[in-house]
Motif scaffolding. Structure first.
Motif, short mmCIF file in Angstrom:
data_model
loop_
_atom_site.label_atom_id
_atom_site.label_comp_id
_atom_site.label_asym_id
_atom_site.label_seq_id
_atom_site.Cartn_x
_atom_site.Cartn_y
_atom_site.Cartn_z
N VAL A 143 65.88 72.88 75.02
CA VAL A 143 66.47 71.58 74.70
C VAL A 143 65.95 70.56 75.70
CG1 VAL A 143 68.60 70.25 74.50
CG2 VAL A 143 68.54 72.65 73.74
N ALA A 144 65.06 69.71 75.24
CA ALA A 144 64.47 68.67 76.08
C ALA A 144 65.03 67.32 75.66
CB ALA A 144 62.95 68.68 75.95
N THR A 145 65.51 66.55 76.63
CA THR A 145 66.00 65.22 76.34
C THR A 145 64.83 64.30 75.98
OG1 THR A 145 65.82 64.51 78.65
CG2 THR A 145 67.91 65.54 77.96
N ASP A 146 65.15 63.17 75.38
CA ASP A 146 64.09 62.22 75.03
C ASP A 146 63.35 61.74 76.28
OD1 ASP A 146 64.72 62.42 72.36
OD2 ASP A 146 66.00 60.64 72.34
N ASP A 147 64.09 61.54 77.38
CA ASP A 147 63.46 61.09 78.63
C ASP A 147 62.48 62.13 79.15
OD1 ASP A 147 64.80 58.72 78.57
OD2 ASP A 147 66.33 59.29 80.04
N LEU A 148 62.84 63.39 79.04
CA LEU A 148 61.97 64.45 79.54
C LEU A 148 60.71 64.56 78.68
CD1 LEU A 148 61.32 66.76 81.41
CD2 LEU A 148 62.83 68.25 80.06
N LYS A 149 60.87 64.49 77.36
CA LYS A 149 59.69 64.53 76.48
C LYS A 149 58.77 63.33 76.75
CE LYS A 149 62.37 65.19 72.84
NZ LYS A 149 62.85 65.40 71.44
N MET A 150 59.39 62.18 77.01
CA MET A 150 58.59 60.99 77.32
C MET A 150 57.82 61.18 78.62
SD MET A 150 59.91 57.04 77.71
CE MET A 150 60.68 57.15 76.09
N ALA A 151 58.44 61.83 79.61
CA ALA A 151 57.79 62.07 80.90
C ALA A 151 56.58 62.99 80.73
CB ALA A 151 58.78 62.66 81.89
N VAL A 152 56.74 64.05 79.96
CA VAL A 152 55.62 64.98 79.73
C VAL A 152 54.47 64.24 79.06
CG1 VAL A 152 54.87 67.05 78.51
CG2 VAL A 152 57.11 67.01 79.61
N ASN A 153 54.77 63.46 78.03
CA ASN A 153 53.73 62.76 77.31
C ASN A 153 53.08 61.66 78.14
OD1 ASN A 153 53.95 64.30 74.90
ND2 ASN A 153 55.77 63.16 74.33
N ALA A 154 53.86 61.08 79.06
CA ALA A 154 53.28 60.08 79.96
C ALA A 154 52.27 60.72 80.90
CB ALA A 154 54.40 59.40 80.75
N ALA A 155 52.61 61.91 81.41
CA ALA A 155 51.69 62.63 82.29
C ALA A 155 50.40 62.99 81.55
CB ALA A 155 52.36 63.89 82.84
N ILE A 156 50.53 63.36 80.28
CA ILE A 156 49.34 63.68 79.48
C ILE A 156 48.48 62.43 79.29
CG2 ILE A 156 48.53 64.42 77.20
CD1 ILE A 156 51.04 66.19 77.01
N ALA A 157 49.13 61.32 78.95
CA ALA A 157 48.40 60.08 78.69
C ALA A 157 47.73 59.54 79.94
CB ALA A 157 49.35 59.03 78.11
N LEU A 158 48.43 59.64 81.09
CA LEU A 158 47.89 59.11 82.34
C LEU A 158 46.92 60.08 83.00
CD1 LEU A 158 51.14 57.61 83.90
CD2 LEU A 158 49.22 56.34 82.94
N GLU A 159 46.90 61.32 82.52
CA GLU A 159 46.08 62.37 83.12
C GLU A 159 46.45 62.55 84.59
OE1 GLU A 159 42.01 61.32 82.24
OE2 GLU A 159 42.14 62.27 80.27
N ARG A 160 47.74 62.62 84.84
CA ARG A 160 48.25 62.83 86.19
C ARG A 160 49.19 64.03 86.19
NH1 ARG A 160 47.46 58.86 89.90
NH2 ARG A 160 46.71 56.82 89.15
N PRO A 161 49.35 64.68 87.35
CA PRO A 161 50.32 65.76 87.43
C PRO A 161 51.73 65.25 87.16
CG PRO A 161 48.84 65.80 89.32
CD PRO A 161 48.60 64.51 88.61
N LEU A 162 52.55 66.08 86.54
CA LEU A 162 53.96 65.76 86.31
C LEU A 162 54.78 66.45 87.39
CD1 LEU A 162 56.34 64.64 84.66
CD2 LEU A 162 56.24 66.74 83.28
N LEU A 163 55.44 65.68 88.22
CA LEU A 163 56.31 66.22 89.26
C LEU A 163 57.74 66.22 88.74
CD1 LEU A 163 56.98 67.20 92.13
CD2 LEU A 163 57.02 64.79 92.83
N VAL A 164 58.34 67.39 88.64
CA VAL A 164 59.69 67.53 88.08
C VAL A 164 60.63 68.02 89.17
CG1 VAL A 164 61.10 68.58 86.28
CG2 VAL A 164 58.69 68.11 85.85
N LYS A 165 61.69 67.26 89.40
CA LYS A 165 62.73 67.66 90.34
C LYS A 165 64.05 67.82 89.60
CE LYS A 165 60.85 65.53 94.56
NZ LYS A 165 61.17 64.66 95.72
N GLY A 166 64.99 68.47 90.25
CA GLY A 166 66.31 68.69 89.66
C GLY A 166 66.99 69.85 90.35
N GLU A 167 68.27 70.00 90.09
CA GLU A 167 69.00 71.12 90.68
C GLU A 167 68.37 72.44 90.27
OE1 GLU A 167 73.20 71.32 90.10
OE2 GLU A 167 73.46 69.15 90.19
N PRO A 168 68.44 73.47 91.14
CA PRO A 168 68.00 74.80 90.72
C PRO A 168 68.75 75.23 89.46
CG PRO A 168 68.39 74.75 93.09
CD PRO A 168 68.90 73.45 92.56
#
Length: 288
Positions: free
Chosen positions: A18-43
């Motif tokens: 279950v991916a939120t819209d914000d998370l899907k947008m972040a993944v696609n932004a990293a693909i478009a920008l050709e940059r690493p996606l840094l993901v933080k959050g609680e364990p």
């Protein structure tokens, strides 16, 4: 170097995650920008699982590099096994003549030489030394690195999608952060948690789920907890409740400050003692 057009791949989620819209947008932004996606959050909020599901969704191979406190940046590129070469030379093995026999490729090397685009997971980067991220800057920027032992440059055939996770155990260098697209996975609210549960336990009874959710979020809201229970721990707890046939009324009945099978949720004695003290104070009518 042939780079994959960023417009050809988009992450739209999977049936298992279950991916939120914000998370899907972040993944696609990293693909478009050709940059690493840094993901933080609680364990336990699904950071590592995200890389697996993104790879599955895009139809790419996943290459995982799990970081430890002793991990060095060059290990993601390659390692030179000088000890094995010395041993083989003492034994008169002919393969010592070719140093390539003693080059151990890392996950980034495998990603760079792959004939198809891959997803590379650099998991829990904050466990490593503070200089670890900076030691990868040039390689991640240029998508190439130099092998000193063989005097060759390894260039990426396709730019991999690099997903980096962090539990925020230590700050990452500014120079590294500038090169990443950042996303923080917020802890799921009740609506999102219900969607997550539906993926794993589609036939769970509503009264059981409702009671479990109420109890779980009440635990997370308890003041002073050293470690709040995570999403993955909630799913483990639900599995045990269903396996033991615990009824909804029994889930919410907390006589000693602890829910049934609390060991799936609480992982240290300080939190257990705290909840028991809070329950005693509540029963005695004192203010907390």
């Amino acid at each position: 170097m042939s780079l994959t057009s960023p417009g050809k791949n988009r992450f739209t989620g999977t049936d298992n995650y279950v991916a939120t819209d914000d998370l899907k947008m972040a993944v696609n932004a990293a693909i478009a920008l050709e940059r690493p996606l840094l993901v933080k959050g609680e364990p336990g909020t699904g950071k590592t699982l995200l890389a697996q599901e993104v790879a599955a969704s895009l139809g790419r191979e996943l290459l995982s590099w799990h970081i430890k406190s002793t991990t060095k940046a060059h290990q993601g590129l390659y390692e030179y096994d000088a000890v094995s070469r010395l041993r083989d030379s003492q034994l008169g093995d002919e393969k010592v003549r070719d140093i390539r026999n003693y080059i151990v490729k890392g996950q980034l090397w495998h990603a760079f030489e792959s004939d198809k685009p891959t997803v590379v997971l650099i998991d829990e980067i904050d466990k490593a030394d503070i200089e670890f991220p900076n030691d990868l800057l040039q390689e991640l920027d240029r998508m190439e690195f130099y092998v000193y032992e063989t005097r060759e440059t390894i260039k990426a055939k396709h730019r991999p999608l690099i997903i980096i996770t962090s539990n925020n155990e230590k700050d990452l260098p500014d120079a590294f952060l500038r090169r990443c697209f950042f996303h923080y996975i917020n802890f799921p609210n009740e609506k999102t948690m219900r969607e997550i549960v539906d993926v794993h336990f589609p036939k769970i009874k509503e009264d059981v789920l409702g009671s479990a959710l109420t109890t779980f979020f009440a635990l997370r809201d308890a003041p002073g907890l050293k470690k709040k229970p995570s999403t993955s721990e909630f799913l483990d707890w639900l599995h045990l409740l269903l396996n033991e046939g615990v009824k909804a009324d029994d889930i919410s009945r907390i006589d000693d400050g602890l829910p049934p099978l609390a060991g799936a949720l609480l992982k240290n004695e300080q939190d257990i003692s705290l909840l028991q003290r809070l329950a005693d104070m509540a029963r005695s009518g004192r203010r907390i």
